[in-house]
Design a protein around this motif. Structure first.
Motif, PDB file in Angstrom:
ATOM      1  N   MET A   6       1.242  -1.094  -0.313  1.00  0.00           N
ATOM      2  CA  MET A   6      -0.173   0.121   0.342  1.00  0.00           C
ATOM      3  C   MET A   6       1.004   1.507  -0.233  1.00  0.00           C
ATOM      4  O   MET A   6       1.680   1.510   0.589  1.00  0.00           O
ATOM      5  N   GLN A  54      -3.157   0.569   6.507  1.00  0.00           N
ATOM      6  CA  GLN A  54      -2.011   1.428   7.394  1.00  0.00           C
ATOM      7  C   GLN A  54      -3.157   2.043   8.465  1.00  0.00           C
ATOM      8  O   GLN A  54      -4.176   2.089   8.436  1.00  0.00           O
ATOM      9  N   LYS A  91       1.458   0.491  10.475  1.00  0.00           N
ATOM     10  CA  LYS A  91       0.920   2.481  10.775  1.00  0.00           C
ATOM     11  C   LYS A  91       0.908   3.107   9.718  1.00  0.00           C
ATOM     12  O   LYS A  91       0.334   4.104   9.059  1.00  0.00           O
ATOM     13  N   GLY A  92       2.099   2.845   8.817  1.00  0.00           N
ATOM     14  CA  GLY A  92       1.998   3.854   7.185  1.00  0.00           C
ATOM     15  C   GLY A  92       2.958   4.721   7.177  1.00  0.00           C
ATOM     16  O   GLY A  92       3.380   5.137   8.366  1.00  0.00           O
ATOM     17  N   VAL A  93       3.819   4.812   6.305  1.00  0.00           N
ATOM     18  CA  VAL A  93       4.828   6.068   5.980  1.00  0.00           C
ATOM     19  C   VAL A  93       4.908   6.517   5.177  1.00  0.00           C
ATOM     20  O   VAL A  93       5.295   8.116   5.228  1.00  0.00           O
ATOM     21  N   THR A 132       5.869  -3.780  11.828  1.00  0.00           N
ATOM     22  CA  THR A 132       5.967  -2.869  12.731  1.00  0.00           C
ATOM     23  C   THR A 132       7.282  -3.770  13.512  1.00  0.00           C
ATOM     24  O   THR A 132       7.125  -4.636  14.849  1.00  0.00           O
ATOM     25  N   HIS A 133       7.764  -2.233  14.538  1.00  0.00           N
ATOM     26  CA  HIS A 133       8.960  -2.556  15.417  1.00  0.00           C
ATOM     27  C   HIS A 133       8.574  -1.919  16.736  1.00  0.00           C
ATOM     28  O   HIS A 133       9.413  -1.735  17.837  1.00  0.00           O
ATOM     29  N   GLN A 189      17.630   4.713   6.933  1.00  0.00           N
ATOM     30  CA  GLN A 189      16.675   4.873   8.517  1.00  0.00           C
ATOM     31  C   GLN A 189      15.232   5.396   7.637  1.00  0.00           C
ATOM     32  O   GLN A 189      14.479   4.580   8.021  1.00  0.00           O
ATOM     33  N   GLY A 203       9.936   5.557  11.042  1.00  0.00           N
ATOM     34  CA  GLY A 203       9.077   5.994  11.724  1.00  0.00           C
ATOM     35  C   GLY A 203       8.681   7.470  11.814  1.00  0.00           C
ATOM     36  O   GLY A 203       9.151   8.119  11.848  1.00  0.00           O
TER      37      GLY A 203
HETATM   38  C1  LIG Z   1       8.119  -5.446   6.934  1.00  0.00           C
HETATM   39  C2  LIG Z   1       7.137  -4.317   6.538  1.00  0.00           C
HETATM   40  C3  LIG Z   1       6.724  -3.363   5.615  1.00  0.00           C
HETATM   41  C4  LIG Z   1       6.001  -2.952   5.522  1.00  0.00           C
HETATM   42  N1  LIG Z   1       5.271  -2.187   4.331  1.00  0.00           N
HETATM   43  C5  LIG Z   1       4.748  -0.582   4.143  1.00  0.00           C
HETATM   44  C6  LIG Z   1       3.958  -0.624   2.444  1.00  0.00           C
HETATM   45  O1  LIG Z   1       3.658  -1.617   2.808  1.00  0.00           O
HETATM   46  N2  LIG Z   1       3.539   0.249   2.917  1.00  0.00           N
HETATM   47  C7  LIG Z   1       3.875   1.464   4.417  1.00  0.00           C
HETATM   48  O2  LIG Z   1       2.546   2.383   4.359  1.00  0.00           O
HETATM   49  N3  LIG Z   1       4.171   1.544   5.304  1.00  0.00           N
HETATM   50  C8  LIG Z   1       5.156   0.224   5.286  1.00  0.00           C
HETATM   51  N4  LIG Z   1       5.611  -0.409   6.006  1.00  0.00           N
HETATM   52  C9  LIG Z   1       5.748   1.136   6.899  1.00  0.00           C
HETATM   53  C10 LIG Z   1       5.575   1.619   8.108  1.00  0.00           C
HETATM   54  O3  LIG Z   1       4.099   1.944   7.897  1.00  0.00           O
HETATM   55  C11 LIG Z   1       5.834   2.277   9.091  1.00  0.00           C
HETATM   56  O4  LIG Z   1       6.018   3.630   9.000  1.00  0.00           O
HETATM   57  C12 LIG Z   1       7.198   1.210   9.754  1.00  0.00           C
HETATM   58  O5  LIG Z   1       6.817  -0.057   9.993  1.00  0.00           O
HETATM   59  C13 LIG Z   1       7.668   2.219  11.393  1.00  0.00           C
HETATM   60  O6  LIG Z   1       6.710   2.234  12.168  1.00  0.00           O
HETATM   61  P1  LIG Z   1       6.751   1.041  13.051  1.00  0.00           P
HETATM   62  O7  LIG Z   1       4.731   0.284  13.342  1.00  0.00           O
HETATM   63  O8  LIG Z   1       7.729   0.240  13.567  1.00  0.00           O
HETATM   64  O9  LIG Z   1       6.481   2.063  14.234  1.00  0.00           O
HETATM   65  P2  LIG Z   1       7.477   3.115  14.952  1.00  0.00           P
HETATM   66  O10 LIG Z   1       6.368   3.747  15.992  1.00  0.00           O
HETATM   67  O11 LIG Z   1       7.178   4.025  13.729  1.00  0.00           O
HETATM   68  O12 LIG Z   1       8.609   2.298  15.916  1.00  0.00           O
HETATM   69  C14 LIG Z   1       8.894   1.833  16.409  1.00  0.00           C
HETATM   70  C15 LIG Z   1      10.669   1.683  16.865  1.00  0.00           C
HETATM   71  O13 LIG Z   1      11.471   1.638  15.924  1.00  0.00           O
HETATM   72  C16 LIG Z   1      12.001   1.853  15.403  1.00  0.00           C
HETATM   73  N5  LIG Z   1      12.324   2.135  14.041  1.00  0.00           N
HETATM   74  C17 LIG Z   1      11.388   1.701  13.295  1.00  0.00           C
HETATM   75  N6  LIG Z   1      11.243   1.995  11.988  1.00  0.00           N
HETATM   76  C18 LIG Z   1      12.543   2.230  12.091  1.00  0.00           C
HETATM   77  C19 LIG Z   1      13.400   2.587  11.072  1.00  0.00           C
HETATM   78  N7  LIG Z   1      12.779   2.910   9.367  1.00  0.00           N
HETATM   79  N8  LIG Z   1      14.895   2.667  10.896  1.00  0.00           N
HETATM   80  C20 LIG Z   1      15.073   2.174  12.154  1.00  0.00           C
HETATM   81  N9  LIG Z   1      14.656   2.136  13.159  1.00  0.00           N
HETATM   82  C21 LIG Z   1      12.995   2.445  13.116  1.00  0.00           C
HETATM   83  C22 LIG Z   1      12.041   3.381  16.083  1.00  0.00           C
HETATM   84  O14 LIG Z   1      13.797   3.269  17.007  1.00  0.00           O
HETATM   85  C23 LIG Z   1      10.791   3.340  16.979  1.00  0.00           C
HETATM   86  O15 LIG Z   1      10.671   4.368  18.046  1.00  0.00           O
HETATM   87  C24 LIG Z   1       6.552  -1.616   5.960  1.00  0.00           C
HETATM   88  C25 LIG Z   1       6.755  -2.049   7.718  1.00  0.00           C
HETATM   89  C26 LIG Z   1       7.252  -2.906   7.590  1.00  0.00           C
HETATM   90  C27 LIG Z   1       8.185  -3.516   8.566  1.00  0.00           C
END
Ligand SMILES: Cc1cc2nc3c(=O)[nH]c(=O)nc-3n(C[C@H](O)[C@H](O)[C@H](O)COP(=O)(O)OP(=O)(O)OC[C@H]3O[C@@H](n4cnc5c(N)ncnc54)[C@H](O)[C@@H]3O)c2cc1C
Length: 285
Positions: free
Chosen positions: A104, A133, A159-161, A198-199, A274, A279
């Motif tokens: 997405m 998302q 969550k959505g990027v 998610t992380h 990153q 995030g």
């Molecule tokens: C497998 C996977 C597929 C994805 N596919 C999509 C998609 O198709 N469409 C879309 O819109 N988004 C996608 N995303 C990105 C998602 O939407 C989030 O933007 C991203 O995962 C950060 O959100 P979070 O849930 O990890 O929480 P957050 O609150 O943003 O992060 C939690 C903690 O993780 C760490 N962290 C998070 N991201 C990073 C990073 N990039 N580098 C270093 N540390 C980090 C930080 O320490 C942060 O405090 C995907 C993410 C993953 C894991």
């Protein structure tokens, strides 16, 4: 810097890293970098690279799990042609007993992406899954509509990027997380397989608690994390018995990709790679 978040520029480098992670007990999904292509030839090249990857994975007897972006397949230039490319790949993936994730992108593409997903399911069936998302206000309703369908559903929840306006998207991290957990529960209750991408330790904790009261959900969920991010949490999650899939991006397009992100949001400068799936906290930094 990119080395930590990228599995390499070539698919053979990606496969080598995937083999090592697989030996350590992780599932993998492959992502060829690139999005928003502007030429038909670029979309054709993306398809050709994924087809070659599929063949290499078959030859290596590895699990086939691929992630593709609609705009990388040309959906933004010509919807029907983009879906046709994805359908072609999806059909081959299905024939190989693999799985294709239809990702997405930004909010203005959600309708056409979900429409594309429904089209892909007509021919690829359960070998294709979508992404929802939690930052988007519409997502709870989208999840309900998808659960109501007849075929088995496989959703990656994120969550959505993308930076989205308050009219359509939650802005507060707590609201985004709350919606995430609610939609995750709805999807699992509704019978879907959920890729909990998610992380965020709070979400993983919520999943672990949910699994205590509903151990039967374990065979219908996995945590998904980007390569190089929160590796300790990744290991702890796997050790707790929850399957973890690592998202392996590879390809030559990383420079253009990072530079485009930096142009869109200069606050990402300094975070460089990153920012790829950065995030919200980072976007606000
Ligand atoms: C497998 C996977 C597929 C994805 N596919 C999509 C998609 O198709 N469409 C879309 O819109 N988004 C996608 N995303 C990105 C998602 O939407 C989030 O933007 C991203 O995962 C950060 O959100 P979070 O849930 O990890 O929480 P957050 O609150 O943003 O992060 C939690 C903690 O993780 C760490 N962290 C998070 N991201 C990073 C990073 N990039 N580098 C270093 N540390 C980090 C930080 O320490 C942060 O405090 C995907 C993410 C993953 C894991």
């Amino acid at each position: 810097m990119s080395q930590r978040y990228l599995s390499g520029e070539t698919r053979s480098q990606a496969i080598t890293q995937a083999s090592a992670l697989s030996t350590s007990g992780y599932r993998l999904t492959f992502d060829l970098l690139g999005e928003e292509v502007e030429e038909t030839s670029q979309a054709d090249q993306a398809l050709a690279e994924y087809e070659a990857l599929l063949q290499d994975l078959l030859a290596a007897k590895m699990e086939i799990n691929l992630s593709i972006k609609p705009s990388q397949f040309g959906m933004g230039m010509n919807w029907a042609a983009g879906i046709e490319r994805a359908r072609q790949l999806g059909q081959n993936v299905a024939n190989a007993n693999g799985f294709l994730r239809w990702e997405m992108e930004s909010s203005e593409t959600v309708d056409e992406t979900l429409e594309g997903f429904s089209k892909l399911r007509e021919t690829c069936g359960t070998a294709v899954g979508c992404v929802l998302q939690s930052m988007l206000r519409r997502t709870a309703q989208d999840a309900k509509s998808l659960i109501g369908g007849t075929q088995k559903l496989n959703v990656r929840l994120v969550k959505g990027v993308y930076i989205e306006p308050p009219e359509i998207a939650f802005q507060e991290p707590a609201a985004i997380t709350r919606n995430y957990i609610e939609v995750m529960e709805d999807l699992l209750r509704g019978g879907a397989f959920v890729g909990v991408a998610t992380h965020d330790p709070a979400i993983i904790e919520a999943l672990r608690n949910l699994l205590k009261s509903h151990p039967e959900y374990l065979k219908r969920c996995e945590v998904q994390m980007l390569l190089g991010v929160q590796e300790r949490l990744r290991m702890e999650t796997r050790r707790a018995g929850i399957p973890v899939r690592v998202y392996l991006p590879y390809g030559h397009a990383w420079r253009a990709y990072v530079l485009r992100r930096l142009r869109q949001n200069p606050r990402l400068a300094g975070l460089a790679f990153q920012g790829m799936f950065g995030g919200r906290e980072r976007l606000k930094a």
